[in-house]
Write a protein that holds these residues in place. Structure first.
Motif, PDB file in Angstrom:
ATOM      1  N   SER B  22      49.017  40.223  33.795  1.00 17.80           N
ATOM      2  CA  SER B  22      47.757  41.125  33.688  1.00 17.80           C
ATOM      3  C   SER B  22      47.387  41.299  35.124  1.00 17.80           C
ATOM      4  CB  SER B  22      46.740  40.370  32.857  1.00 17.80           C
ATOM      5  OG  SER B  22      46.078  39.586  33.055  1.00 17.80           O
ATOM      6  N   GLY B  23      47.913  40.883  36.152  1.00 23.08           N
ATOM      7  CA  GLY B  23      47.345  41.091  37.535  1.00 23.08           C
ATOM      8  C   GLY B  23      45.783  40.389  37.497  1.00 23.08           C
ATOM      9  N   GLY B  24      45.741  39.278  37.066  1.00 27.25           N
ATOM     10  CA  GLY B  24      44.483  38.394  36.984  1.00 27.25           C
ATOM     11  C   GLY B  24      43.413  38.957  36.150  1.00 27.25           C
ATOM     12  N   GLU B  40      39.348  48.253  41.999  1.00 20.11           N
ATOM     13  CA  GLU B  40      39.350  48.405  43.312  1.00 20.11           C
ATOM     14  C   GLU B  40      39.167  47.254  44.368  1.00 20.11           C
ATOM     15  OE1 GLU B  40      35.866  51.099  44.043  1.00 20.11           O
ATOM     16  OE2 GLU B  40      35.990  50.599  46.166  1.00 20.11           O
ATOM     17  N   ALA B  41      38.651  46.193  43.690  1.00 16.72           N
ATOM     18  CA  ALA B  41      38.375  45.032  44.476  1.00 16.72           C
ATOM     19  C   ALA B  41      39.787  44.244  44.797  1.00 16.72           C
ATOM     20  CB  ALA B  41      37.748  44.010  43.743  1.00 16.72           C
ATOM     21  N   ARG B  42      40.685  44.471  43.739  1.00 18.43           N
ATOM     22  CA  ARG B  42      42.114  43.777  43.869  1.00 18.43           C
ATOM     23  C   ARG B  42      42.797  44.741  45.034  1.00 18.43           C
ATOM     24  NH1 ARG B  42      44.906  40.098  41.063  1.00 18.43           N
ATOM     25  NH2 ARG B  42      47.008  40.988  41.856  1.00 18.43           N
ATOM     26  N   LEU B  43      42.809  45.817  44.860  1.00 16.23           N
ATOM     27  CA  LEU B  43      43.569  46.794  45.570  1.00 16.23           C
ATOM     28  C   LEU B  43      43.046  46.611  47.239  1.00 16.23           C
ATOM     29  CD1 LEU B  43      43.592  50.109  43.491  1.00 16.23           C
ATOM     30  CD2 LEU B  43      45.626  48.703  44.162  1.00 16.23           C
ATOM     31  N   ARG B  44      41.660  46.719  47.339  1.00 16.94           N
ATOM     32  CA  ARG B  44      41.385  46.547  48.999  1.00 16.94           C
ATOM     33  C   ARG B  44      41.500  45.229  49.364  1.00 16.94           C
ATOM     34  NH1 ARG B  44      38.172  50.916  50.525  1.00 16.94           N
ATOM     35  NH2 ARG B  44      37.529  51.972  48.856  1.00 16.94           N
ATOM     36  N   THR B  45      41.968  44.041  48.742  1.00 18.69           N
ATOM     37  CA  THR B  45      42.185  42.881  49.123  1.00 18.69           C
ATOM     38  C   THR B  45      43.525  42.155  49.305  1.00 18.69           C
ATOM     39  OG1 THR B  45      41.336  41.726  47.174  1.00 18.69           O
ATOM     40  CG2 THR B  45      39.849  42.008  48.981  1.00 18.69           C
ATOM     41  N   THR B  46      43.959  41.615  47.914  1.00 20.47           N
ATOM     42  CA  THR B  46      45.298  41.171  48.052  1.00 20.47           C
ATOM     43  C   THR B  46      46.386  42.329  47.710  1.00 20.47           C
ATOM     44  OG1 THR B  46      44.908  40.866  45.456  1.00 20.47           O
ATOM     45  CG2 THR B  46      44.613  38.986  46.829  1.00 20.47           C
ATOM     46  N   THR B 191      39.621  36.052  48.823  1.00 24.89           N
ATOM     47  CA  THR B 191      39.438  36.273  47.351  1.00 24.89           C
ATOM     48  C   THR B 191      39.273  34.842  46.557  1.00 24.89           C
ATOM     49  OG1 THR B 191      41.925  36.425  47.003  1.00 24.89           O
ATOM     50  CG2 THR B 191      40.629  38.538  47.364  1.00 24.89           C
ATOM     51  N   PRO B 192      38.508  34.099  47.102  1.00 31.04           N
ATOM     52  CA  PRO B 192      38.370  33.038  46.222  1.00 31.04           C
ATOM     53  C   PRO B 192      38.162  33.023  44.838  1.00 31.04           C
ATOM     54  CG  PRO B 192      36.259  33.557  47.662  1.00 31.04           C
ATOM     55  CD  PRO B 192      37.284  34.423  48.088  1.00 31.04           C
ATOM     56  N   LEU B 193      37.236  33.966  44.245  1.00 32.98           N
ATOM     57  CA  LEU B 193      37.154  33.952  42.816  1.00 32.98           C
ATOM     58  C   LEU B 193      38.438  34.509  42.326  1.00 32.98           C
ATOM     59  CD1 LEU B 193      34.758  33.399  41.097  1.00 32.98           C
ATOM     60  CD2 LEU B 193      34.197  35.917  41.174  1.00 32.98           C
ATOM     61  N   LEU B 194      39.461  35.231  42.714  1.00 29.66           N
ATOM     62  CA  LEU B 194      40.611  35.477  42.121  1.00 29.66           C
ATOM     63  C   LEU B 194      41.456  34.083  42.258  1.00 29.66           C
ATOM     64  CD1 LEU B 194      41.390  38.923  43.694  1.00 29.66           C
ATOM     65  CD2 LEU B 194      40.951  38.429  41.262  1.00 29.66           C
TER      66      LEU B 194
END
Lengths: 229, 211
Positions: B22-24, B40-46, B191-194
């Motif tokens: 599920s991609g997190g 958006e947060a996922r795309l911009r980071t990991t 991305t500590p929360l992820l």
């Protein structure tokens, strides 16, 4: 060519028919003579893996659960990646193993294992699910390497006719084996374990070729071509 | 290059194990209203990191060095393990379709993180670095939106609309991920929360998805 990896035995069938109990019983019967592993495919919990670990028939690390994103059918048929990796990882970590049982999540009558995942497969029905199920047929009922009709002890309580179920299954299975049993009966478990031993012997000397039951029943067309099968 | 092969690699029906992830999103606890922002947060980071690694692998970068650089920027063991498994599944496909260019890597790599494997498959398919970066980002987004209807009370069309709305960002980030040279080092997102949620998720005993 002799096999260099464990025999992979798929266990499929609808929810609640006794797939986990069968896996536990087979492990109990065979663990003394064979190195075994189990991969479970639960729908939304690791209940089946925990059930098997609780039975104490295998060391906990020989039992792994795979998540299937709500798609138990996909995980054993269209995209076996997760299961195949789980089997390979288990064999690498715990091997060499003789047999790995892959237990499908409970699904419908069309769910059977891809030959890429299972060398041989057992389809499990039970009397309490209705004695018309063998008549309905489907790839697992008709062409799984072994059909088990479980919970025969419940038949009189739920009005199921075991003789009819066996006759319907026999008519559809073209001589393939059927066991009508209750897995509480040690003799029934011994018969199923004997079948596994036979499949393992065929696997080891290279005679076992995965016979895909197929996702769908063979069908006829109004036009003139045949389907390979 | 072949556009059809690019589509094959992007297609969720191509058997590479993605349906079980599920991609997190599952461990995120995000409700329906929060999915676009999560995406958006996922795309911009990991997502950007994975795309940059994939595009460099596609451009001929040393895959084992890229693995090490990626792992150094991916601190959660659970995230690395998921990428290893998804990478192995993708490698199975690669070894079937393009055995010759992938055999040496398959023999040399233990870690097989998905971004590196995707880069090598993309190169074997004749895709350029930016196309491979776009594939990586698109797959990351589609993994989330594909899982969303199974986790949230939404119409699947809503999830498709989220994916469509993310398309300009996917394109923009793909171009950025493919930039190289001293001015464009590999990104190192925090991305500590992820990471924490991914780590907690693997010990959950009631979950639908592997990640």
């Amino acid at each position: 060519m002799p096999a260099e990896r464990a025999l992979r035995v798929g266990i499929a069938g609808p929810v609640g028919t006794g797939k986990s109990s069968l896996a536990a019983a087979l492990c109990g019967a065979l663990a003394g003579e064979l190195a075994l592993g189990v991969v479970t495919n639960d729908i939304y919990t690791d209940e089946d893996a925990r059930f098997l670990r609780r039975q104490g028939v295998l060391p906990a690390e020989r039992i792994v659960a795979v998540q299937t994103g709500c798609c138990p059918h996909t995980a054993i048929r269209d995209d076996v990646s997760e299961n195949l990796l789980a089997v390979e990882t288990l064999e690498r970590a715990e091997g060499p193993l003789d047999v790995v049982f892959v237990e499908s999540g409970g699904d419908n009558l069309t769910a059977t294992f891809s030959p890429a995942l299972a060398d041989t497969q057992i389809f499990v029905l039970d009397c309490a699910g209705g004695d018309d199920v063998p008549r309905k047929g489907g790839p697992g009922v008709e062409r799984a390497d072994l059909l088990i009709i479980n919970k025969t002890d419940l038949a009189p309580l739920v009005g199921a006719d075991v003789t009819l179920m066996l006759a319907d299954a026999g008519a559809r299975r073209d001589g393939r084996p059927v066991l009508a049993v209750t897995l509480r009966d040690p003799a029934a478990v011994a018969a199923a374990a004997d079948w596994v031993r036979g499949e393992l012997a065929r696997h080891r000397d290279g005679r076992l070729v995965a016979a895909d039951p197929g996702p769908m029943a063979p069908h006829a067309h109004g036009h003139d071509h045949s389907h390979a099968g | 290059m072949s556009t059809a092969l690019e589509l094959l690699l992007a297609d969720g029906r191509t058997p590479t194990g993605g349906f079980a992830h599920s991609g997190g999103l599952e461990p995120s606890g995000v409700g329906a209203g929060g999915v676009p922002a999560f995406l958006e947060a996922r795309l911009r980071t990991t997502g950007l990191l994975d795309a940059a690694v994939a595009s460099r692998a596609a451009a001929g970068g040393d895959p084992l060095a890229l693995e090490a650089a990626w792992a150094a920027r991916t601190p959660a063991p659970a995230v690395r393990e998921v990428a290893r498994r998804l990478g192995r599944a993708l490698l199975r496909l690669g070894l079937r379709l393009w055995p010759a260019p992938l055999a040496a890597y398959a023999a040399a790599s233990e870690a097989t993180p998905r971004p590196v494997v995707l880069g090598l498959l993309g190169a074997a398919a004749g895709l350029g670095p930016e196309a491979v970066a776009r594939l990586a980002l698109y797959d990351d987004a589609a993994t989330v939106t594909g899982a969303a209807p199974k986790l949230l009370a939404i119409d699947s069309l809503e999830a498709a609309a989220w994916l469509a709305a993310a398309a300009p960002l996917v394109d923009e980030l793909a171009a950025r991920a493919a930039e190289t040279g001293a001015a464009h080092p590999l990104p190192a997102p925090a991305t500590p929360l992820l990471d924490l949620r991914a780590q907690a998720h693997i010990t959950e005993n009631r979950r639908l998805f592997a990640s």
